[in-house]
Design an enzyme around this catalytic site. Structure first.
Site, mmCIF file in Angstrom:
data_model
loop_
_atom_site.group_PDB
_atom_site.id
_atom_site.type_symbol
_atom_site.label_atom_id
_atom_site.label_comp_id
_atom_site.label_asym_id
_atom_site.label_seq_id
_atom_site.Cartn_x
_atom_site.Cartn_y
_atom_site.Cartn_z
ATOM 1 C CG ASP A 246 -2.125 -0.902 1.068
ATOM 2 O OD1 ASP A 246 -2.394 -1.334 -0.069
ATOM 3 O OD2 ASP A 246 -2.792 -1.187 2.082
ATOM 4 C CD GLU A 289 -16.118 19.712 -11.416
ATOM 5 O OE1 GLU A 289 -15.192 19.761 -10.596
ATOM 6 O OE2 GLU A 289 -16.024 20.214 -12.566
#
Length: 425
Positions: A246, A289
């Site tokens: 990660d 958007e």
């Protein structure tokens, strides 16, 4: 040890004293340290952590920006310009927050794509997936309200168009619109309401995220093969294997984020939003958007206003029923040859909807949006149910460990054997 204290394994005496009375450290160690996870995660499993990083960035920058923002129609636009020009590093905070919304949606869209491709919505993870859909809907509401706050032309007219959609609801529609506006047009009460909700909803999202994580740690994670771990040889501890993986994803994500903020901060915005809101001048082309465009295309694909609103809402609601619409016993599309093709077409179709949503409401774009909308719903309501009955999936691997070691040239594990730590990495 006195009665009532938690049995703590923490070595540091101060931290152990705290952990015995408030076992947060033990909980973190159990849930994010020794927690067993499938050993075959790929980098698509990074995007859950990236979504949490995005949420933290949005909350941190949003709280600071709210200290300088004026939720008043006469002051809002100028307060944003003041943030950009006069507040120390205000330009950086605003660009991080504005582009952070786009990065957040990119991460979440990929996270959803991974769930759909690898079948992470199937039993026993139905509720986990449904909570994720709730988070997505809350994100959309938060982002829409935030887009209104700069009080530019696209902010004002976007709010006017979208809130007017509720008027299509029979009986109560006009009352809902009046309540949202706080009057009889988009004005100062509307801006105040949207600012309050935009500030509140991220904390609501945070609470739902904790529910999402709790559900994940109850059922465990899915994996690229879509088969459950059959023993300790199929799993590895979350730390240090996936914390390190990660970390790599977070570094790459922040690098891309920084490139967007410093070199193309207005690439994903609309130039009309740098013009103060004017109720007397309508923009030539009102568009939301980019992350709303697929659903905006679905809305416009239906000539009837109520039908368009129902279809747009249905595009989200259908996700709640996906675990039961797709009843195939095989999770991962890697082992479903026809399903894989149908899903890749669905992915391309989603981008077609996004493209059509950004085009004017005229032909041939409306026809293209109608065809793409038809496939969107057909995938969930027709194709997946039929494939569950008639598709012949490929043979699944016997176990995660055998598939991983065979792929790496290690050969199959003997029955009951456990892979060595170096093999797990």
């Amino acid at each position: 040890m006195p009665e009532g204290l938690h049995e703590s394994d923490v070595k540091n005496p101060v931290l152990r004293w705290v952990d015995q009375r408030l076992p947060v450290i033990s909980m973190v160690q159990r849930e994010y340290g020794t927690f067993p996870t499938p050993r075959n995660f790929n980098y698509f499993w990074n995007f859950g952590a990236l979504a949490m990083i995005s949420l933290a960035i949005m909350i941190a920058t949003g709280v600071v920006l709210s200290m300088q923002y004026a939720a008043n129609t006469g002051l809002a636009f100028d307060s944003v310009e003041r943030i950009m020009r006069d507040v120390n590093y205000g330009w950086l905070l605003r660009y991080i927050h504005a582009n952070g919304a786009s990065m957040f949606f990119i991460v979440v869209y990929i996270h959803i794509w991974r769930n759909l491709f690898y079948g992470s919505y199937k039993t026993p993870r139905e509720l986990l997936f449904m909570i994720g859909v709730v988070i997505f809907i809350l994100m959309m509401a938060t982002a829409f309200m935030g887009y209104v706050l700069p009080w530019g032309q696209m902010s004002f007219w976007g709010a006017t168009v979208i809130t007017n959609l509720f008027s299509a609801i029979p009986v109560v529609g006009n009352s809902i619109v009046t309540w949202l506006w706080g009057g009889f047009s988009v004005d100062n009460p509307t801006l105040n309401r949207f600012f309050s909700l935009h500030f509140l909803l991220p904390f609501v999202i945070t609470g739902v995220v904790f529910l999402h994580i709790t559900a994940l740690h109850i059922t465990g994670s899915n994996n690229p093969l879509g088969i459950e771990p059959k023993g300790p040889q199929d799993t590895i501890p979350f730390h240090p294997y996936y914390t390190s993986k990660d970390s790599i994803g977070i570094v790459v994500y922040l690098l891309v984020f920084a490139l967007l903020v410093f070199f193309a901060p207005n690439m994903l915005g609309h130039p009309d939003n740098y013009i103060p809101a004017n109720p007397l001048v309508t923009p030539a082309h009102i568009v939301p958007e980019w992350y709303f465009l697929p659903f905006y295309a679905i809305l416009r694909a239906v000539p009837n206003k109520l039908g368009g609103v129902a279809m747009m809402g249905g595009a989200l609601v259908v996700l709640f029923f996906l675990p039961w619409l797709d009843s195939s016993p095989v999770r991962s599309m890697r082992f479903r040859p026809i399903g894989k093709i149908a899903f890749l077409l669905f992915t391309a179709n989603f981008f077609v909807l996004m493209w059509a949503g950004g085009k004017p409401a005229e032909q041939p774009y409306i026809l293209i949006a109608q065809i793409a909308t038809t496939y969107y719903f057909a995938y969930f309501l027709v194709i997946l149910p039929l494939l569950a009955k008639f598709e012949r999936p490929l043979t699944l691997p016997e176990s995660i460990s055998r598939a991983v070691l065979k792929h790496r040239g290690g050969g199959p594990l003997p029955a009951g054997a456990t892979a060595k730590p170096m093999e797990k990495a």
